[in-house]
Design an enzyme around this catalytic site. Structure first.
Site, PDB file in Angstrom:
ATOM      1  CD  GLU A   1      -2.923   0.887   2.447  1.00  0.00           C
ATOM      2  OE1 GLU A   1      -3.946   1.587   2.471  1.00  0.00           O
ATOM      3  OE2 GLU A   1      -2.656   0.036   3.330  1.00  0.00           O
TER       4      GLU A   1
ATOM      5  CE  LYS B   1      -7.597   0.938   2.670  1.00  0.00           C
ATOM      6  NZ  LYS B   1      -6.471   1.178   3.586  1.00  0.00           N
TER       7      LYS B   1
ATOM      8  CB  CYS C   1      -4.900  -2.215   3.655  1.00  0.00           C
ATOM      9  SG  CYS C   1      -4.107  -2.546   5.264  1.00  0.00           S
TER      10      CYS C   1
ATOM     11  N   PRO D   1      21.267   4.186  29.539  1.00  0.00           N
ATOM     12  CG  PRO D   1      19.592   5.452  30.585  1.00  0.00           C
ATOM     13  CD  PRO D   1      20.158   5.112  29.249  1.00  0.00           C
ATOM     14  CG  LEU D   2      22.777  -1.937  31.679  1.00  0.00           C
ATOM     15  CD1 LEU D   2      21.471  -2.454  31.081  1.00  0.00           C
ATOM     16  CD2 LEU D   2      23.974  -2.640  31.038  1.00  0.00           C
ATOM     17  CB  SER D   3      19.189   0.390  36.132  1.00  0.00           C
ATOM     18  OG  SER D   3      18.172  -0.501  35.717  1.00  0.00           O
ATOM     19  N   GLY D   4      20.683  -2.525  35.315  1.00  0.00           N
ATOM     20  CA  GLY D   4      20.746  -3.907  35.756  1.00  0.00           C
ATOM     21  C   GLY D   4      19.393  -4.495  36.085  1.00  0.00           C
ATOM     22  N   GLY D   5      18.313  -3.743  35.809  1.00  0.00           N
ATOM     23  CA  GLY D   5      16.961  -4.235  36.023  1.00  0.00           C
ATOM     24  C   GLY D   5      16.377  -4.839  34.756  1.00  0.00           C
ATOM     25  CB  VAL D   6      13.097  -6.514  34.178  1.00  0.00           C
ATOM     26  CG1 VAL D   6      12.257  -6.912  32.968  1.00  0.00           C
ATOM     27  CG2 VAL D   6      13.246  -7.698  35.126  1.00  0.00           C
ATOM     28  CG  ASP D   7      11.499  -2.072  32.677  1.00  0.00           C
ATOM     29  OD1 ASP D   7      10.928  -3.095  32.275  1.00  0.00           O
ATOM     30  OD2 ASP D   7      11.011  -1.316  33.530  1.00  0.00           O
ATOM     31  CB  SER D   8      17.908  -0.649  31.663  1.00  0.00           C
ATOM     32  OG  SER D   8      18.390  -1.389  32.774  1.00  0.00           O
TER      33      SER D   8
END
Length: 725
Positions: free
Chosen positions: A45, A114, A175, A355-362
């Site tokens: 498309e 369309k 589509c 910024p890497l915090s060591g948690g799940v998200d980063s």
């Protein structure tokens, strides 16, 4: 008599307003289709201008340049003796339409607008286009002079018609027409159209990969025929990722399909079909045959051209294939990684800063960059799209560079930084360092307490006051302000390092700052405005915490990184309040007053099921009846909506995020709601309170009745045993 035809469907990674690049990719797809023996090529498309032009569709330039690209295609020797179907915007009688343009040997055969536009979720098509309402009708379209000079035509058919070649009949959907209840493929099939093409711009969402597969299989199983589905792929300049998965389906069986996620800019699939298979299949469906006999016919554009070669008996026909769907974990590993690559190579930047915090998200965000590097390595090693290697060399500034491993590539592309304070634990610092070492990112550790103290000194100098944390006797306002200044200072430092780290490493360009707030935290507003969740782009902003944990389990096994197990098991924490004897005193779920699982449920009810506070309570009081009392459910619902109202303004500055979840709160794109609310929801909460009281009174009555019934039963029992009552 010719009966076998080879058809091509193109999957293209187009870019809004990149007319030159879009033209090159279209031509490449035509070349690939020809080399595969196809005589008909269909594309996605709005492939000429790119789907996500949005308000640029108000500009005459967009239409002009689209016609200029079409002029190049009409004159290209490559397009000779091939029936070609492309997507572009067309203005007809001062009205803009989203169209398919079908041409052959420098002649435009049909412009098909369309009929059904998409206006839900991420789409706003009626803002720019009008749907064609004249069913099975065509009008004369006056070609621009630049096109007429090439084709020798002044007028061409515009409207709802089909192409009739010497050997078959071809019709078109665009589509949304495949998704809507009254799909065009039904009347097209009843009118004898054998090949139906759909140029699409369909985006990916987690757990939705099966939808297109089932739609095209069902359409051709019910009506018979060949369905050619051509979809966009990649980041077209927006938050969504178009997921490819073009396919060719015959009589309910998938014959060929493109990959869902890939770094290749052009992927062409073909299938050779026997037209007699369509005819015999349809004739055997007697109900369809009876309906066909009374079906109103489409206008037919007669073309002196045959898709099938004269001697086609030796052509092998395509056989059905399996179409397995990726797991959500695989979708997360591949989709955002491809999106990141598109954004990086088109942004002109040299990599990412996280910024890497060591948690799940980063950690999930870092692993998505590593997954991107893995996909690049696989592409280079198998000799895939040469554009990947050329883009890679351009980004690194090294015209001879060829990566040796994903971790080496990650070291060039990703700078990670642990930004510690006195409130940070040694465990998170160690996890961040271990993960960075495992994926190869260029890692640093900095302490930002001096910068925070300097800012607080300025406040103290002006006011004569110095705020304290709650554990030190401060009030909630002081406590929150001290947490926020840490988060915001990290954002300032992120952008400083992102702009200068490549300079410090003697490399050109800057870095894109990556955010790492998940969709649940955005929904709840559990983030500081303009903190390190404020970034250039966020690959996990549309993914729930629950799904990120599943992805980490998958990544641990796929990439063989043991430290991910420690990251998964650690309690989520912002680490913005003082530690107690070196141990955490703050967790995200305690701060939020709700679990991540509850947040996901709130999000689905709010967005997908369109619940306000009262209707959400009415649903959850049943769903959670085994875990919470009606009053507890009411308090949870009220708490969610108070937080949602108070923090909704944060969505107006939410970092552009990869769209993956259908309950995303992304403001003004996917979720059109106010950002200023009456936070006490007085009317709505009173309705909940009345319902809580009603449920309580019903339970009291039932309990009282149960006691009375019990006494009555006891008296009856005594009478039966001869006991005096």
């Amino acid at each position: 008599m010719g009966r076998k035809v080879t058809i091509a469907a193109a999957t293209l990674n187009q870019w809004a307003l990149d007319f030159e690049g879009n033209l090159d990719r279209i031509l490449q797809s035509i070349l690939d289709a020809k080399e595969m023996g196809a005589t008909f090529r269909s594309g996605p498309e709005l492939e000429i201008c790119g789907y996500s032009c949005e308000d640029h569709f108000y500009e005459s330039d967009t239409f002009l340049h689209s016609w200029e690209v079409l002029a190049e295609l009409l004159q290209a020797p490559l397009c000779k003796d091939m029936l070609i179907d492309v997507g572009m915007p067309v203005m007809h009688r001062n009205v803009a339409y989203n169209c398919r343009v079908i041409f052959l040997n420098k002649k435009i055969l049909l412009i098909r607008p369309k009929k059904i536009l998409c206006d839900d979720g991420n789409y706003r098509e009626t803002r720019w286009f009008t749907s064609w309402k004249k069913d099975k009708e065509v009008e004369d379209f006056h070609l621009p002079r630049m096109i007429g000079n090439i084709t020798g035509q002044k007028l061409v058919p515009f409207g709802d018609a089909v192409i009739s070649t010497l050997d078959t009949c071809i019709g078109f959907e665009i589509c949304e027409e495949l998704w809507c209840p009254e799909s065009s493929h039904v009347p097209l099939s009843l009118d004898g159209v054998e090949i139906i093409c759909n140029g699409s711009g369909s985006h990916t969402e987690l757990r939705k990969g099966y939808v297109v597969r089932d739609l095209v299989k069902t359409a051709t199983m019910k009506c018979g025929g060949c369905y050619v589905y051509s979809n966009l792929r990649g980041c077209d300049g927006q938050r969504v990722y178009f997921d490819g998965t073009s396919s060719i389906t015959l009589n309910g069986h998938v014959l060929s399909r493109a990959r869902q996620f890939s770094l290749d800019e052009v992927e062409v699939i073909t299938a050779t079909i026997d037209l007699e298979d369509i005819r015999s299949y349809r004739d055997s469906k007697r109900s369809n045959a009876h309906l066909s006999s009374i079906s109103k016919s489409y206008p037919r554009i007669l073309v002196d051209f045959s898709l099938s070669p004269e001697l086609d008996t030796v052509l092998p026909i395509a056989q059905p294939i399996e179409w397995p769907c990726l797991s959500p974990e695989e979708e997360i590993a591949q989709g955002p990684a491809c999106w990141l690559w598109d954004y990086l190579r088109r942004s002109g930047q040299g990599g990412f800063f996280l910024p890497l915090s060591g948690g799940v998200d980063s950690s999930s965000t870092a692993l998505l960059v590593y997954s991107m590097c893995t996909l690049i390595m696989e592409n280079v090693q198998r000799g895939g799209d040469p554009k990947v290697l050329s883009d890679l060399r351009r980004i690194t500034g090294d015209p001879e560079y060829t990566p040796k491993s994903a971790s080496e590539l990650c070291n060039r592309f990703l700078v990670t930084c642990y930004m510690g304070t006195d409130n940070s634990s040694k465990e998170t610092k160690q996890r961040a360092a271990a993960l960075a070492a495992a994926i190869g990112s260029y890692h640093m550790h900095i302490t930002i307490d001096k910068a925070i103290s300097a800012v607080l000194e300025i406040f103290s100098t002006v006011t004569g006051l110095f705020p304290k944390f709650a554990v030190n006797g401060g009030c909630p306002r002081q406590n929150l302000a001290l947490q926020n200044i840490q988060a915001r200072m990290r954002m300032v430092l992120c952008y400083l390092f992102a702009q200068l780290m490549l300079w410090a490493r003697d490399r050109p360009g800057g870095l894109l700052v990556l955010g790492s707030a998940n969709v649940d935290e955005a929904l709840r507003g559990y983030m500081t405005k303009y903190d390190c969740s404020s970034a250039d782009i966020n690959p996990i902003g549309g993914i729930s915490k629950t799904d990120l944990r599943r992805f980490l389990h998958y990544a641990k096994e796929k990439f063989k990184i043991p430290i991910i197990g420690d990251i998964i098991s650690a309690p989520p924490t912002a680490e913005l309040e003082p530690l107690k004897q070196g141990q955490l005193t703050q967790t995200d779920e305690e701060d939020m007053g709700m679990t991540y699982a509850e947040l996901s449920q709130f999000g689905r009810l709010r967005k997908i099921e369109n619940c306000g506070p009262y209707s959400m309570y009415c649903k959850l009081v049943q769903t959670w009846s085994s875990s919470y009392s009606s009053k507890q459910v009411a308090e949870k619902v009220k708490h969610f909506f108070r937080c949602y109202a108070i923090n909704r303004h944060k969505m107006t500055v939410l970092t552009p995020s990869y769209h993956a979840e259908s309950y995303s709160p992304d403001d003004n794109r996917f979720d059109l709601r106010p950002f200023l609310y009456r936070a006490n929801w007085s009317w709505q909460f009173r309705a909940i309170d009345k319902q809580v009281e009603h449920i309580s009174s019903v339970k009291r009555s039932a309990s009282s009745g149960s006691i009375k019934q019990s006494k009555k039963s006891e008296n009856v029992s005594k009478v039966r045993t001869g006991v005096t009552v």
